[in-house]
Design an enzyme around this catalytic site. Structure first.
Site, short mmCIF file in Angstrom:
data_model
loop_
_atom_site.label_atom_id
_atom_site.label_comp_id
_atom_site.label_asym_id
_atom_site.label_seq_id
_atom_site.Cartn_x
_atom_site.Cartn_y
_atom_site.Cartn_z
CB SER A 107 -23.52 -11.50 15.57
OG SER A 107 -24.21 -12.40 14.66
CE LYS A 138 -25.53 -22.82 16.16
NZ LYS A 138 -25.47 -21.83 17.45
CG ASP A 139 -28.81 -19.51 18.18
OD1 ASP A 139 -27.98 -20.42 18.78
OD2 ASP A 139 -28.29 -18.80 17.58
CB THR A 180 -16.34 -26.20 22.51
OG1 THR A 180 -17.74 -26.22 22.24
CG2 THR A 180 -16.06 -27.12 24.05
CB SER A 186 -21.39 -26.52 22.72
OG SER A 186 -22.37 -27.58 22.27
NE ARG A 191 -24.74 -29.65 19.96
CZ ARG A 191 -23.69 -29.77 19.06
NH1 ARG A 191 -23.13 -30.72 18.49
NH2 ARG A 191 -23.00 -28.49 18.53
NE ARG A 192 -20.51 -27.37 18.44
CZ ARG A 192 -20.54 -26.08 18.04
NH1 ARG A 192 -20.04 -25.19 18.90
NH2 ARG A 192 -21.20 -25.78 16.89
NE ARG A 197 -20.48 -16.67 24.74
CZ ARG A 197 -21.32 -15.77 25.20
NH1 ARG A 197 -21.34 -15.89 26.38
NH2 ARG A 197 -22.07 -14.88 24.32
N GLY A 198 -17.63 -15.02 22.22
CA GLY A 198 -17.34 -13.94 21.19
C GLY A 198 -17.67 -14.49 19.80
CG ASN A 199 -17.13 -11.83 16.31
OD1 ASN A 199 -16.02 -11.96 16.29
ND2 ASN A 199 -17.44 -10.63 16.37
CB VAL A 200 -16.78 -16.65 13.62
CG1 VAL A 200 -15.79 -17.45 12.89
CG2 VAL A 200 -18.12 -17.76 13.83
CB THR A 218 -13.79 -12.82 18.97
OG1 THR A 218 -14.21 -11.29 18.58
CG2 THR A 218 -13.33 -12.53 20.10
NE ARG A 219 -17.24 -18.47 19.75
CZ ARG A 219 -18.12 -19.09 20.14
NH1 ARG A 219 -18.05 -20.48 19.67
NH2 ARG A 219 -19.22 -18.35 20.58
CB CYS A 253 -29.76 -24.86 22.82
SG CYS A 253 -29.70 -23.07 23.56
#
Length: 334
Positions: free
Chosen positions: A19, A89-90, A136, A138, A140-141, A158-161, A163-164, A251
């Site tokens: 990524s 975090k992953d 989101t 997540s 958690r969020r 979903r997807g990379n930044v 794409t989002r 996570c």
């Protein structure tokens, strides 16, 4: 920090996800190590992980054990790579036998951030209209924001930044919640409309820091990695990871944290929430930064005494009985 290394290996292989964000982070590590050790060659080995391949299912419905790390760890264990760069975090808090966390780099801003569609320019979470669609991936969020902003609609993304952000700009969402550090590392810092305060969204364990994994029986690589260790960040993350490990959460469970260091003292805030955000347990402990892991364990025990374990047991039982996908389909609208 200098490393005392004898008979050094000349080529050191760094495993990385493919990524864009992963490569930006890995190439930064590669560059920093090259500066410290100009007589070596640091090569990057790219690969896709399970989390990279499954893009049409919310992360929480896949499961989280090594979702973005397992394939990289296999590379280290079979010695086709010497180390792997992860968004901390992953990285699960319990690592496979034979592997260890070699170092933790200096942390970027660990907070979550709001990015909005152009029609909401200038607005923040507190001023977005009722019914605004917030994206989101997540739990958690999701849990924290549903607790504070029940009038929003939430939708998985979903997807990379890139794409989002494209989906946001096309009008599929009114706003997205992303990690501030990831946006900054990809030079999208100007897209941040609000750095979300900890009072509204405690961040993920390890968010904003990089964790570099290596073999336990490889003192040469460990000595090399120690040149990138940032101890204040490491202390904060050790506390956070101990907190998560003690609660036996992954996570994708609604667990959030915030840590600060003032002189010799470390303060850890922790949170556990029900999936729907209706029940939220939080508290704070301060102690010596040199006792970071014990602070994390103590806070986990404190939250357990306040009802956090009951919340987690309910989540674990629902997942055991029905499977995570069904649980989320029934209890969330993502």
């Amino acid at each position: 920090m200098s490393a005392n290394i004898t008979n050094p290996t000349q080529i050191i292989r760094i495993a990385s996800r493919k990524s864009q964000l992963a490569l930006v982070q890995t190439h930064w590590v590669q560059s920093e190590l090259q500066k410290h050790f100009p007589d070596r060659t640091f090569e990057v080995e790219m690969m896709s992980t399970q989390g990279d391949k499954i893009l049409d299912v919310p992360l929480a419905k896949i499961g989280d054990k090594g979702l973005f790390t397992k394939e990289l760890e296999v590379k280290i264990l079979d010695r086709t790579a010497d180390l792997a760069v992860h968004s901390l975090k992953d990285l699960p808090t319990n690592l496979p036998a034979g592997l260890m966390l070699g170092c933790i780099t200096e942390r970027e801003n660990p907070a979550d951030a709001l990015v909005v569609n152009a029609k909401h320019q200038g607005l923040q979470l507190e001023t977005l209209p009722a019914g605004a669609v917030i994206g989101t991936s997540s739990l958690r969020r999701l849990a924290q924001l549903r607790h504070h902003f029940p009038h929003f609609a939430f939708k998985d993304v979903r997807g990379n930044v890139n794409t989002r952000l494209a989906k946001l700009d096309a009008g599929e969402y009114d706003g997205l919640i992303l990690a501030a550090a990831g946006l900054q590392r990809l030079d999208f810092g100007d897209r941040i409309h609000q750095v979300i305060p900890a009072s509204l969204s405690l961040h993920a364990v390890g968010q904003g820091a990089l964790g570099i994994e290596c073999r336990t029986e490889d003192p040469e690589i460990l000595a090399i990695l120690q040149t990138l260790q940032h101890q204040p960040t490491a202390d904060r993350c050790y506390a956070e990871r101990a907190f998560l490990r003690e609660l036996e959460g992954g996570c994708q469970v609604p667990i959030g944290v915030n840590t600060t260091i003032d002189g010799d003292n470390l303060t850890l805030v922790g949170m556990v929430s029900s999936l729907d955000g209706q029940r939220l347990v939080t508290d704070t402990i301060t102690g010596l930064a040199t006792n970071a892991e014990q602070i994390g364990k103590d806070l986990a025990h404190l939250l357990r005494s306040k009802g956090a374990q009951e919340i987690l047991n309910e989540i674990f039982e629902l997942v055991r009985r029905d499977g995570l996908k069904k649980v989320l389909d029934e209890q969330t609208n993502i």
